[in-house]
Write a protein that holds these residues in place. Structure first.
Motif, PDB file in Angstrom:
ATOM      1  N   PHE A   1       4.144 -12.744  -3.793  1.00 49.11           N
ATOM      2  CA  PHE A   1       3.755 -13.379  -5.274  1.00 49.11           C
ATOM      3  C   PHE A   1       2.404 -12.615  -5.548  1.00 49.11           C
ATOM      4  O   PHE A   1       1.501 -12.362  -4.779  1.00 49.11           O
TER       5      PHE A   1
ATOM      6  N   ARG B   1      -5.154 -18.114  -7.586  1.00 49.05           N
ATOM      7  CA  ARG B   1      -3.847 -17.447  -7.294  1.00 49.05           C
ATOM      8  C   ARG B   1      -3.182 -18.007  -6.310  1.00 49.05           C
ATOM      9  O   ARG B   1      -1.986 -18.023  -6.440  1.00 49.05           O
TER      10      ARG B   1
ATOM     11  N   SER C   1       0.331 -19.596  -6.850  1.00 49.36           N
ATOM     12  CA  SER C   1       1.526 -19.338  -6.012  1.00 49.36           C
ATOM     13  C   SER C   1       2.439 -20.453  -5.804  1.00 49.36           C
ATOM     14  O   SER C   1       3.576 -20.522  -5.833  1.00 49.36           O
ATOM     15  N   ASP C   2       1.737 -21.679  -5.554  1.00 47.90           N
ATOM     16  CA  ASP C   2       2.038 -22.898  -5.387  1.00 47.90           C
ATOM     17  C   ASP C   2       2.985 -23.484  -6.629  1.00 47.90           C
ATOM     18  O   ASP C   2       4.133 -23.958  -6.283  1.00 47.90           O
TER      19      ASP C   2
ATOM     20  N   SER D   1       4.157 -21.899  -9.093  1.00 44.35           N
ATOM     21  CA  SER D   1       5.486 -20.734  -9.245  1.00 44.35           C
ATOM     22  C   SER D   1       6.699 -21.266  -8.240  1.00 44.35           C
ATOM     23  O   SER D   1       7.741 -20.861  -8.725  1.00 44.35           O
ATOM     24  N   GLN D   2       6.292 -21.611  -7.123  1.00 47.54           N
ATOM     25  CA  GLN D   2       7.387 -21.886  -6.191  1.00 47.54           C
ATOM     26  C   GLN D   2       8.015 -23.193  -6.527  1.00 47.54           C
ATOM     27  O   GLN D   2       9.345 -23.202  -6.320  1.00 47.54           O
TER      28      GLN D   2
ATOM     29  N   PRO E   1      -2.029 -15.907  -1.707  1.00 43.71           N
ATOM     30  CA  PRO E   1      -0.806 -16.380  -2.315  1.00 43.71           C
ATOM     31  C   PRO E   1       0.479 -16.283  -1.357  1.00 43.71           C
ATOM     32  O   PRO E   1       0.485 -15.534  -0.342  1.00 43.71           O
ATOM     33  N   ALA E   2       1.492 -17.122  -1.599  1.00 38.59           N
ATOM     34  CA  ALA E   2       2.688 -16.835  -0.857  1.00 38.59           C
ATOM     35  C   ALA E   2       3.223 -15.356  -0.858  1.00 38.59           C
ATOM     36  O   ALA E   2       2.982 -14.629  -1.804  1.00 38.59           O
TER      37      ALA E   2
END
Length: 125
Positions: A33, A87, A91-92, A94-95, A29-30
């Motif tokens: 995160f 995950r 993460s994507d 969530s951004q 993930p980023a």
């Protein structure tokens, strides 16, 4: 030996897509995160995704499944993807602020009464 074009087709499952293809080669993930296996994720109602958001079919599948709160491990199981891939997809999203993560308590969680009951039951065997 099978023809080269048949190598990427599983007769029961359909076309085979490698997990890294779904995440554009990303395996983590980023940065910053983190989401645990039993953390709960839920889509943000009315979230407006930017026009340049590059969502794949799997992103949309995650969002549709997250309309109701669900744990990460249950989500991965429901959409039949590895947890690592889920995950990265979370993460994507969530951004883009399209979903919310509700973290579970970290650290040891013990219930002395429950442990005593388990011990008593084991001793009874």
């Amino acid at each position: 030996m099978s023809a080269p074009k048949d190598r990427w087709l599983d007769r029961d499952a359909g076309p085979v897509v490698r997990p890294y293809a779904m995440t554009r080669g990303r395996t983590a993930p980023a940065s910053g995160f983190f989401v645990g296996l039993i953390d709960v994720v839920v889509a943000v109602a009315g979230a407006q995704l930017p026009a340049d958001a590059r969502l794949h079919r799997e992103h949309r599948l995650v969002l549709s499944r997250c309309r109701q709160p669900i744990t990460v491990v249950d989500l991965a199981s429901d959409i039949d993807l590895p947890v690592g891939v889920v995950r990265v997809l979370l993460s994507d999203l969530s951004q883009y602020r399209a979903l919310r993560v509700v973290a579970t308590a970290r650290g040891p969680v013990t219930n002395e009464r429950l442990l005593r009951d388990v011990l008593d039951a084991l001793e009874a065997l």
